[in-house]
Design a protein around this motif. Structure first.
Motif, PDB file in Angstrom:
ATOM      1  N   ILE A  45       0.831  -1.211   0.000  1.00 34.08           N
ATOM      2  CA  ILE A  45       0.000   0.000   0.000  1.00 34.08           C
ATOM      3  C   ILE A  45       0.869   1.267   0.000  1.00 34.08           C
ATOM      4  N   GLY A  46       2.170   1.100  -0.158  1.00 31.25           N
ATOM      5  CA  GLY A  46       3.036   2.272  -0.348  1.00 31.25           C
ATOM      6  C   GLY A  46       3.740   2.785   0.900  1.00 31.25           C
ATOM      7  N   ILE A  47       3.750   1.966   1.971  1.00 33.63           N
ATOM      8  CA  ILE A  47       4.460   2.392   3.190  1.00 33.63           C
ATOM      9  C   ILE A  47       5.940   1.987   3.074  1.00 33.63           C
ATOM     10  N   ARG A 209      -9.826   1.850  16.874  1.00 34.38           N
ATOM     11  CA  ARG A 209      -9.610   2.155  15.447  1.00 34.38           C
ATOM     12  C   ARG A 209     -10.689   3.047  14.834  1.00 34.38           C
ATOM     13  N   GLU A 210     -11.883   3.073  15.444  1.00 30.12           N
ATOM     14  CA  GLU A 210     -12.966   3.905  14.874  1.00 30.12           C
ATOM     15  C   GLU A 210     -12.603   5.387  14.859  1.00 30.12           C
ATOM     16  N   LEU A 211     -11.735   5.802  15.781  1.00 32.64           N
ATOM     17  CA  LEU A 211     -11.462   7.241  15.926  1.00 32.64           C
ATOM     18  C   LEU A 211     -10.227   7.695  15.159  1.00 32.64           C
ATOM     19  N   LEU A 212      -9.520   6.741  14.542  1.00 33.43           N
ATOM     20  CA  LEU A 212      -8.206   7.071  13.964  1.00 33.43           C
ATOM     21  C   LEU A 212      -8.269   8.136  12.875  1.00 33.43           C
ATOM     22  N   PHE A 213      -9.293   8.048  12.029  1.00 33.03           N
ATOM     23  CA  PHE A 213      -9.333   8.981  10.900  1.00 33.03           C
ATOM     24  C   PHE A 213      -9.418  10.424  11.379  1.00 33.03           C
ATOM     25  N   GLU A 214     -10.343  10.637  12.307  1.00 37.51           N
ATOM     26  CA  GLU A 214     -10.601  11.994  12.790  1.00 37.51           C
ATOM     27  C   GLU A 214      -9.318  12.646  13.363  1.00 37.51           C
ATOM     28  N   ILE A 215      -8.576  11.875  14.159  1.00 37.87           N
ATOM     29  CA  ILE A 215      -7.351  12.416  14.758  1.00 37.87           C
ATOM     30  C   ILE A 215      -6.271  12.617  13.679  1.00 37.87           C
ATOM     31  N   SER A 216      -6.198  11.694  12.724  1.00 33.55           N
ATOM     32  CA  SER A 216      -5.204  11.844  11.650  1.00 33.55           C
ATOM     33  C   SER A 216      -5.499  13.096  10.840  1.00 33.55           C
ATOM     34  N   GLN A 217      -6.795  13.312  10.546  1.00 32.88           N
ATOM     35  CA  GLN A 217      -7.178  14.499   9.765  1.00 32.88           C
ATOM     36  C   GLN A 217      -6.863  15.774  10.544  1.00 32.88           C
ATOM     37  N   GLU A 218      -7.121  15.724  11.843  1.00 34.74           N
ATOM     38  CA  GLU A 218      -6.857  16.918  12.655  1.00 34.74           C
ATOM     39  C   GLU A 218      -5.351  17.243  12.638  1.00 34.74           C
ATOM     40  N   ALA A 219      -4.528  16.205  12.711  1.00 31.61           N
ATOM     41  CA  ALA A 219      -3.073  16.417  12.667  1.00 31.61           C
ATOM     42  C   ALA A 219      -2.682  17.067  11.335  1.00 31.61           C
ATOM     43  N   MET A 220      -3.303  16.606  10.256  1.00 28.45           N
ATOM     44  CA  MET A 220      -2.989  17.180   8.938  1.00 28.45           C
ATOM     45  C   MET A 220      -3.472  18.625   8.866  1.00 28.45           C
ATOM     46  N   ASP A 221      -4.634  18.900   9.453  1.00 23.04           N
ATOM     47  CA  ASP A 221      -5.168  20.263   9.424  1.00 23.04           C
ATOM     48  C   ASP A 221      -4.328  21.213  10.277  1.00 23.04           C
ATOM     49  N   LEU A 222      -3.551  20.655  11.201  1.00 24.74           N
ATOM     50  CA  LEU A 222      -2.648  21.497  11.990  1.00 24.74           C
ATOM     51  C   LEU A 222      -1.284  21.595  11.302  1.00 24.74           C
ATOM     52  N   THR A 247      -5.983  -3.219   9.716  1.00 24.20           N
ATOM     53  CA  THR A 247      -5.257  -3.983   8.701  1.00 24.20           C
ATOM     54  C   THR A 247      -4.575  -2.996   7.757  1.00 24.20           C
ATOM     55  N   PRO A 248      -3.537  -3.453   7.045  1.00 29.79           N
ATOM     56  CA  PRO A 248      -2.894  -2.565   6.074  1.00 29.79           C
ATOM     57  C   PRO A 248      -3.907  -2.008   5.059  1.00 29.79           C
ATOM     58  N   TYR A 249      -4.900  -2.822   4.677  1.00 29.13           N
ATOM     59  CA  TYR A 249      -5.845  -2.335   3.664  1.00 29.13           C
ATOM     60  C   TYR A 249      -6.758  -1.260   4.239  1.00 29.13           C
ATOM     61  N   ALA A 250      -7.149  -1.430   5.514  1.00 29.46           N
ATOM     62  CA  ALA A 250      -7.952  -0.385   6.167  1.00 29.46           C
ATOM     63  C   ALA A 250      -7.093   0.882   6.340  1.00 29.46           C
ATOM     64  N   GLU A 253      -7.223   2.801   3.144  1.00 28.58           N
ATOM     65  CA  GLU A 253      -8.481   3.558   3.023  1.00 28.58           C
ATOM     66  C   GLU A 253      -8.416   4.838   3.826  1.00 28.58           C
ATOM     67  N   LEU A 254      -7.897   4.732   5.046  1.00 36.56           N
ATOM     68  CA  LEU A 254      -7.791   5.912   5.911  1.00 36.56           C
ATOM     69  C   LEU A 254      -6.901   6.979   5.243  1.00 36.56           C
ATOM     70  N   LEU A 255      -5.753   6.538   4.743  1.00 39.00           N
ATOM     71  CA  LEU A 255      -4.808   7.507   4.157  1.00 39.00           C
ATOM     72  C   LEU A 255      -5.398   8.139   2.891  1.00 39.00           C
ATOM     73  N   ASP A 256      -6.116   7.331   2.096  1.00 40.45           N
ATOM     74  CA  ASP A 256      -6.709   7.861   0.861  1.00 40.45           C
ATOM     75  C   ASP A 256      -7.772   8.913   1.153  1.00 40.45           C
ATOM     76  N   LYS A 257      -8.424   8.781   2.300  1.00 38.41           N
ATOM     77  CA  LYS A 257      -9.520   9.693   2.653  1.00 38.41           C
ATOM     78  C   LYS A 257      -9.017  11.037   3.197  1.00 38.41           C
ATOM     79  N   LEU A 258      -7.746  11.077   3.625  1.00 40.85           N
ATOM     80  CA  LEU A 258      -7.230  12.307   4.254  1.00 40.85           C
ATOM     81  C   LEU A 258      -7.254  13.475   3.275  1.00 40.85           C
TER      82      LEU A 258
END
Ligand code: PEP
Ligand code: MN
Length: 361
Positions: A45-47, A209-222, A247-250, A253-258
């Motif tokens: 997945i490009g890591i 894991r349900e909350l990971l996206f929101e915190i990742s996005q907030e970090a990017m927005d900062l 999972t790596p595939y999930a 998805e998270l990274l693609d959504k950022l």
């Protein structure tokens, strides 16, 4: 106190050094197969940077404390067979020596270790003269000076490639996050050391894991620089931190959504619009200060009256009532309860200070 660090750019050859820099891998290396398969899927997945805990600092004894140095050859395989960079946590000098023996590419210092200057110094001494990138997690307690101190100790030992990991802070009792993000602390570290990259660790902040996206996005927005996220081929079977791994595939998805927003204001329309809005904010801040000053003057008058009538400063029934009534009102106005309570408590404390001063006059 000023902070002077001699830093080199936190970049790696063969790695896409665009924002966000992503590191991923399991909380713990568990078996050779789990390590190799997770790394293989992450590479797919490009890591490029693979993390795995070999020595695990666990809160309670008699739980899995990591596979220990037996897992180091597995990381070596990830490096040589998949061409990925490897990263692991070190908490003392012997971890450092073992990790260096197996050519681990990047080391990180865990949150419990950063809180202990003796341990950080021991690691710094073990790294004297070694050229290796080191990531330093925030200490478990919200103390930016302690975090800065760890960077200074490593830098004095000659470590120049460093980055900070924001993994949140311990709180007492139940809270929404496993470790409260307290964004103002990494923001303060960035203000004090602007050229130090800031990598957020949503996994240990969220604990879920349900909350990971929101915190990742907030970090990017900062405008933070990277993310370190725990990933396991079979998260529910993970021996440590099962509920926060994905999972790596999930993860893909998270990274693609950022959404990666621009850090700089690019044209004059944007600049003027923001300028207008900022002027509006400035006006409100002035009003707020006037109101706070006026409120404190009344608090002083109350203090004087209580003194004359030999009353205690605190009548807790009144404070209780005020807190409840004001927070209800604030929530109706769209403010979060947490925020109103913080503001009211700060105002109340200052009001007590002013009354105490009057009492002692
Ligand atoms: C980890 O990264 O697995 C870890 C133990 O983290 P922390 O030091 O942030 O608790
Ligand atoms: Mn973990």
């Amino acid at each position: 106190m000023g902070v002077k660090l001699d830093l080199e750019k936190f970049e790696f050859s063969g790695v896409d050094n665009k924002r966000p820099l992503v590191m991923a891998g399991p909380c713990s290396a568990e078996t050779e197969e789990q390590v190799m398969e997770t790394a293989r899927q992450l590479k797919e997945i490009g890591i490029h940077i693979f993390r795995a805990g070999i020595w695990k600092p666990r809160t309670r004894p008699n739980t899995f404390e990591g596979v220990g140095k037996e897992g180091l050859p597995w990381l070596k395989r990830v490096q040589s067979e998949l061409g990925m960079l490897t990263a692991t946590e070190v908490a003392n000098a012997s971890h450092v020596f073992e990790a260096l023996k197996y050519h681990v590419d990047i080391l990180w210092i865990g949150a419990r270790t950063t809180a202990n200057p003796f341990a950080v110094q021991e690691i710094a001494d073990a790294l004297e003269g070694v050229d290796i990138p080191v990531l330093i997690k925030n200490p478990v307690n919200p103390d930016v000076e302690l975090w800065i101190g760890a960077f200074e100790r490593l830098n004095q030992a000659g470590i120049k490639k460093m980055a900070a990991i924001h993994r949140g802070f311990s709180t007492y009792g139940k809270s929404f996050y496993r470790n409260d993000p307290q964004w103002q602390i990494p923001i303060e570290l960035k203000r004090r050391i602007p050229n130090l990259p800031m990598i957020t660790d949503p996994s240990h902040i969220c604990g879920n894991r349900e909350l990971l996206f929101e915190i990742s996005q907030e970090a990017m927005d900062l405008n933070f620089d990277g993310l370190i996220i725990e990933s396991h081929i079979c998260p529910d079977k993970a021996i440590s931190d099962a509920s926060q791994q994905l999972t790596p595939y999930a993860l893909k998805e998270l990274l693609d959504k950022l959404v990666l927003r621009k850090p700089n204001i690019e044209n004059s329309i944007m600049m003027h619009t923001l300028e207008d809005l900022r002027q509006e904010i400035d006006k409100y801040d002035d009003k707020l200060l006037d109101i706070l000053a006026a409120r404190m003057n009344v608090a002083e008058k109350i203090g004087r009256y209580k003194k004359e009538n030999n009353l205690t400063i605190l009548q807790s029934g009144r404070w209780d009532e005020l807190l409840r009534e004001r927070s209800e009102k604030g929530v109706k106005k769209g403010l979060s309860e947490d925020f109103i309570l913080k503001v009211l408590r700060a105002i109340h404390q200052e009001s007590i200070n002013r009354q105490t001063k009057v009492m002692n006059e």
